[in-house]
Design an enzyme around this catalytic site. Structure first.
Site, short mmCIF file in Angstrom:
data_model
loop_
_atom_site.label_atom_id
_atom_site.label_comp_id
_atom_site.label_asym_id
_atom_site.label_seq_id
_atom_site.Cartn_x
_atom_site.Cartn_y
_atom_site.Cartn_z
N GLU A 1 -31.26 -53.58 24.73
CA GLU A 1 -31.17 -52.39 23.87
C GLU A 1 -32.54 -51.75 23.79
OE1 GLU A 1 -30.22 -53.61 19.82
OE2 GLU A 1 -31.51 -55.35 19.99
N LYS B 1 -30.39 -58.72 11.41
CA LYS B 1 -31.28 -57.57 11.15
C LYS B 1 -32.31 -58.04 10.13
CE LYS B 1 -30.86 -52.56 10.69
NZ LYS B 1 -31.68 -52.21 11.85
N ARG C 1 -22.62 -56.63 7.61
CA ARG C 1 -23.70 -57.06 8.51
C ARG C 1 -24.89 -57.60 7.72
NH1 ARG C 1 -25.95 -52.86 12.89
NH2 ARG C 1 -27.05 -52.04 11.06
N1 PMP Z 1 -30.72 -52.01 17.79
C1 PMP Z 1 -31.75 -52.23 16.97
C2 PMP Z 1 -32.82 -53.18 17.37
C3 PMP Z 1 -31.83 -51.56 15.73
O1 PMP Z 1 -32.85 -51.76 14.90
C4 PMP Z 1 -30.79 -50.65 15.39
C5 PMP Z 1 -30.81 -49.96 14.06
N2 PMP Z 1 -31.83 -49.00 13.95
C6 PMP Z 1 -29.75 -50.43 16.30
C7 PMP Z 1 -29.74 -51.15 17.48
C8 PMP Z 1 -28.64 -49.49 15.99
O2 PMP Z 1 -27.80 -50.04 15.00
P1 PMP Z 1 -26.98 -49.13 13.99
O3 PMP Z 1 -26.15 -48.21 14.80
O4 PMP Z 1 -26.17 -50.09 13.19
O5 PMP Z 1 -27.98 -48.39 13.16
#
Ligand code: PMP
Length: 285
Positions: free
Chosen positions: A184, A151, A52
């Site tokens: 989200e 990200k 990622r």
């Molecule tokens: N959405 C956002 C905006 C995030 O920053 C994150 C990570 N903190 C997640 C979802 C969750 O992703 P992950 O399970 O890969 O940490």
């Protein structure tokens, strides 16, 4: 010994771990990052996190100066040096120091930073009793403007929503997309349970492709729970039997109230508990 921070090939004591104020990561949020966890000395889904990170970098035309394999070694070595077996890892790649203009071609030396530390995002009672959240008025970045799948170091969109949540007395806030669908939370993905079926917004809803989200979908499928990645509305959230959030730092955290409405009977539900138990088995085994 002070916590050791990795910056581009060298280790520094935490208080001496510094980069240039001309770095475009600081000046413009120009860079990418990852957050992951180590359990009993093993980084959970390390390859997926590195994939990622590389995908995020590719999307912003950023060449990461070391290989994926070298990055994996950096992560493990930084954990080892700091004697951290159960902790949190933050990997950052900045565009590097440049001029005061936007032009990424006038930067050099992208900085690779690895921080390993302990993290407790929320107190234990939040996990036992569940969170109350609100829907933020700040809309999640439109995918065609800045894809939420990147990200990037520019988290202002999420921070604006986080501030709304905090001002309402909530540690998380739900973000909708430009179509008004559920996207989200500010740092976590969201799941709903209705009549035994597990639902989460699809990638088309404009979300980060969460690694914990992927792990929970895998666990649910293995447990024979019906799952769907789909467009969801605020109404779906309000009438859900159970709601929970997922993220590397937060892991799985129940939500019992959204916009002042109790979810289900207002307590943590059985499917949330079942998935959490299995997640803990997998990560801590
Ligand atoms: N959405 C956002 C905006 C995030 O920053 C994150 C990570 N903190 C997640 C979802 C969750 O992703 P992950 O399970 O890969 O940490």
């Amino acid at each position: 010994m002070a916590l050791q921070i990795y910056i581009s090939g060298k280790y520094y004591d935490k208080e001496n771990a510094k980069i240039s104020v001309y770095d475009h990561g600081l000046l413009y949020g120009d860079g990418v990052f990852e957050g992951m966890r180590s359990y009993s000395g093993k980084v959970f889904r390390l390859e997926e996190h590195l994939d990622r990170l590389w995908d995020s970098a590719k999307a912003i035309w950023l060449q990461i100066p070391i290989s994926k394999q070298e990055m994996g070694t950096v992560v493990n070595k930084t954990l080892e040096i700091n004697g951290i077996r159960d902790g949190y890892i933050r990997l950052i790649v900045t565009r590097g120091a440049g001029s005061l203009g936007l032009d990424p071609n006038r930067t050099s030396d992208p900085q690779v930073i690895c921080i390993t530390d302990h993290i407790a995002l929320y107190p234990p009672e939040f996990y036992e009793k569940g969170l109350e959240i609100i829907t933020a008025s700040t809309i999640r970045n439109h995918s065609a403007a800045l894809s939420p799948r990147i990200k990037s170091l520019n988290y202002l969109n999420n921070i604006m929503a986080k501030i709304e949540g905090l001002q309402a007395g909530c540690v998380e806030a739900l973000m909708l997309n430009a179509k008004g669908e559920v996207a989200e939370c500010t740092g976590d993905n969201i799941f709903l349970v209705k009549k035994g079926k597990l639902m989460t917004p699809s990638l088309d809803s404009g979300i980060l492709d969460g690694i914990t989200r992927g792990a929970v979908l895998d666990i649910a499928r293995e447990a024979g729970i019906e799952v769907a990645e789909m467009a969801l509305t605020k109404h779906d959230v309000y009438i859900a039997d159970e709601v929970f959030l997922t993220g590397s730092a937060a892991e799985i955290i129940p939500v019992v109230k959204v916009d002042s409405r109790p979810i289900g009977d207002g307590t943590v539900g059985p499917i949330t508990l079942k998935l959490t138990k299995r997640f803990h088995q997998i990560t801590r085994e």
